[in-house]
Design a protein around this motif. Structure first.
Motif, PDB file in Angstrom:
ATOM      1  N   ARG A  10      13.206  41.862  -2.200  1.00 34.55           N
ATOM      2  CA  ARG A  10      14.188  40.892  -2.711  1.00 34.55           C
ATOM      3  C   ARG A  10      15.557  41.132  -2.083  1.00 34.55           C
ATOM      4  O   ARG A  10      16.266  40.184  -1.735  1.00 34.55           O
ATOM      5  CB  ARG A  10      14.279  40.969  -4.232  1.00 34.55           C
ATOM      6  N   ALA A  11      15.944  42.383  -1.927  1.00 33.67           N
ATOM      7  CA  ALA A  11      17.228  42.709  -1.307  1.00 33.67           C
ATOM      8  C   ALA A  11      17.259  42.255   0.160  1.00 33.67           C
ATOM      9  O   ALA A  11      18.253  41.687   0.619  1.00 33.67           O
ATOM     10  CB  ALA A  11      17.508  44.204  -1.410  1.00 33.67           C
ATOM     11  N   LEU A  12      16.173  42.495   0.878  1.00 33.13           N
ATOM     12  CA  LEU A  12      16.097  42.048   2.276  1.00 33.13           C
ATOM     13  C   LEU A  12      16.134  40.525   2.371  1.00 33.13           C
ATOM     14  O   LEU A  12      16.768  39.968   3.275  1.00 33.13           O
ATOM     15  CB  LEU A  12      14.834  42.597   2.946  1.00 33.13           C
ATOM     16  N   GLY A  20      21.823  34.758   7.581  1.00 31.95           N
ATOM     17  CA  GLY A  20      21.188  33.724   8.384  1.00 31.95           C
ATOM     18  C   GLY A  20      20.211  34.293   9.399  1.00 31.95           C
ATOM     19  O   GLY A  20      19.737  33.599  10.288  1.00 31.95           O
ATOM     20  N   GLN A  21      19.899  35.558   9.258  1.00 29.62           N
ATOM     21  CA  GLN A  21      18.935  36.247  10.128  1.00 29.62           C
ATOM     22  C   GLN A  21      18.482  37.506   9.411  1.00 29.62           C
ATOM     23  O   GLN A  21      19.167  37.975   8.504  1.00 29.62           O
ATOM     24  CB  GLN A  21      19.561  36.590  11.481  1.00 29.62           C
ATOM     25  N   PRO A  22      17.344  38.061   9.797  1.00 21.07           N
ATOM     26  CA  PRO A  22      16.870  39.279   9.128  1.00 21.07           C
ATOM     27  C   PRO A  22      17.829  40.445   9.313  1.00 21.07           C
ATOM     28  O   PRO A  22      18.471  40.592  10.351  1.00 21.07           O
ATOM     29  CB  PRO A  22      15.532  39.570   9.824  1.00 21.07           C
ATOM     30  N   LEU A  23      17.954  41.253   8.270  1.00 25.43           N
ATOM     31  CA  LEU A  23      18.724  42.489   8.338  1.00 25.43           C
ATOM     32  C   LEU A  23      17.830  43.534   8.992  1.00 25.43           C
ATOM     33  O   LEU A  23      16.736  43.809   8.510  1.00 25.43           O
ATOM     34  CB  LEU A  23      19.129  42.941   6.931  1.00 25.43           C
ATOM     35  N   GLU A  24      18.291  44.097  10.086  1.00 26.36           N
ATOM     36  CA  GLU A  24      17.499  45.094  10.798  1.00 26.36           C
ATOM     37  C   GLU A  24      18.212  46.438  10.696  1.00 26.36           C
ATOM     38  O   GLU A  24      19.361  46.566  11.101  1.00 26.36           O
ATOM     39  CB  GLU A  24      17.308  44.678  12.253  1.00 26.36           C
ATOM     40  N   LEU A  25      17.510  47.418  10.136  1.00 30.44           N
ATOM     41  CA  LEU A  25      18.078  48.749   9.935  1.00 30.44           C
ATOM     42  C   LEU A  25      17.125  49.826  10.459  1.00 30.44           C
ATOM     43  O   LEU A  25      16.666  50.675   9.707  1.00 30.44           O
ATOM     44  CB  LEU A  25      18.340  48.975   8.438  1.00 30.44           C
ATOM     45  N   LEU A  82      31.938  39.886   8.027  1.00 28.58           N
ATOM     46  CA  LEU A  82      32.454  38.712   8.727  1.00 28.58           C
ATOM     47  C   LEU A  82      31.333  37.732   9.046  1.00 28.58           C
ATOM     48  O   LEU A  82      31.494  36.518   8.884  1.00 28.58           O
ATOM     49  CB  LEU A  82      33.177  39.135  10.014  1.00 28.58           C
ATOM     50  N   ARG A  83      30.192  38.243   9.474  1.00 28.58           N
ATOM     51  CA  ARG A  83      29.042  37.370   9.753  1.00 28.58           C
ATOM     52  C   ARG A  83      28.597  36.653   8.486  1.00 28.58           C
ATOM     53  O   ARG A  83      28.292  35.455   8.509  1.00 28.58           O
ATOM     54  CB  ARG A  83      27.899  38.192  10.353  1.00 28.58           C
ATOM     55  N   ILE A  84      28.552  37.381   7.375  1.00 26.49           N
ATOM     56  CA  ILE A  84      28.177  36.776   6.100  1.00 26.49           C
ATOM     57  C   ILE A  84      29.196  35.710   5.710  1.00 26.49           C
ATOM     58  O   ILE A  84      28.829  34.599   5.300  1.00 26.49           O
ATOM     59  CB  ILE A  84      28.040  37.846   4.996  1.00 26.49           C
TER      60      ILE A  84
END
Length: 133
Positions: A10-12, A20-25, A82-84
Motif C-alpha cells: 500500500r505504501a509503494l 507518477g512512477q514507481p518508487l525504486e529503492l 519536488l517531483r511529488i
C-alpha cells in the motif's frame, strides 16, 4: 502475504500515485541486506502512514514537504518532494515563491543551496516532453 507485506505494498502504491512512477529503492553497493528493512520501514511510515492521512490535501502536503526538506538541506529527499509537488499540480512559480519565503525564515544560504536542487528538477522535467509544468 503478511500484514507487513500488505502495508508495504500500500505504501509503494501511494508513493507511485504521488510520484507518477514507481518508487525504486534498490540496495546500494556494499549496503548490508538489513538496509532493505530500513527502506521498507521508512517507506511504510512515510507513504503508508503520513501521506494518506486526511486533514491536508496532497498539494498542501507536498508544499509543506518541499519546505521542510529545503529548510533541512536534505537534497535527495528534496528532489523527491519536488517531483511529488510538481506531479500534484504545484507550479514552478509557486515553488519559487516558496523559496523566496524560505529565504526569509531559513536564511539565504540554505534557501539558495536548496533552490539549486529545484532548478535541477525543473530541468529534468523540462527534458521530458510528457511532464509539462
Amino acid at each position: 502475504m503478511t500484514d507487513h507485506d500488505d502495508d508495504y505494498r500500500r505504501a509503494l502504491d501511494c508513493a507511485q500515485d504521488l510520484l507518477g512512477q514507481p518508487l525504486e529503492l534498490p540496495l546500494g553497493p556494499g549496503e548490508p541486506a538489513v538496509g532493505a528493512d530500513f527502506r521498507r520501514l521508512a517507506t511504510v511510515h512515510t507513504f503508508g502512514d503520513s501521506w494518506p492521512r486526511g486533514g491536508l490535501d496532497q498539494r498542501s502536503r507536498a508544499l509543506v514537504s518541499v519546505a521542510i526538506a529545503a529548510a533541512l538541506g536534505t537534497h535527495e529527499p528534496l528532489r523527491g518532494q519536488l517531483r511529488i509537488a510538481l506531479h500534484a499540480g504545484v507550479t514552478r512559480e509557486e515553488i519559487v515563491e516558496l523559496f523566496i519565503h524560505l529565504e526569509a525564515y531559513a536564511g539565504a544560504a540554505r534557501a539558495f543551496d536548496s533552490y539549486q536542487v529545484a532548478l535541477a528538477v525543473f530541468a529534468e522535467r523540462a527534458a521530458r516532453p510528457e511532464a509539462g509544468g
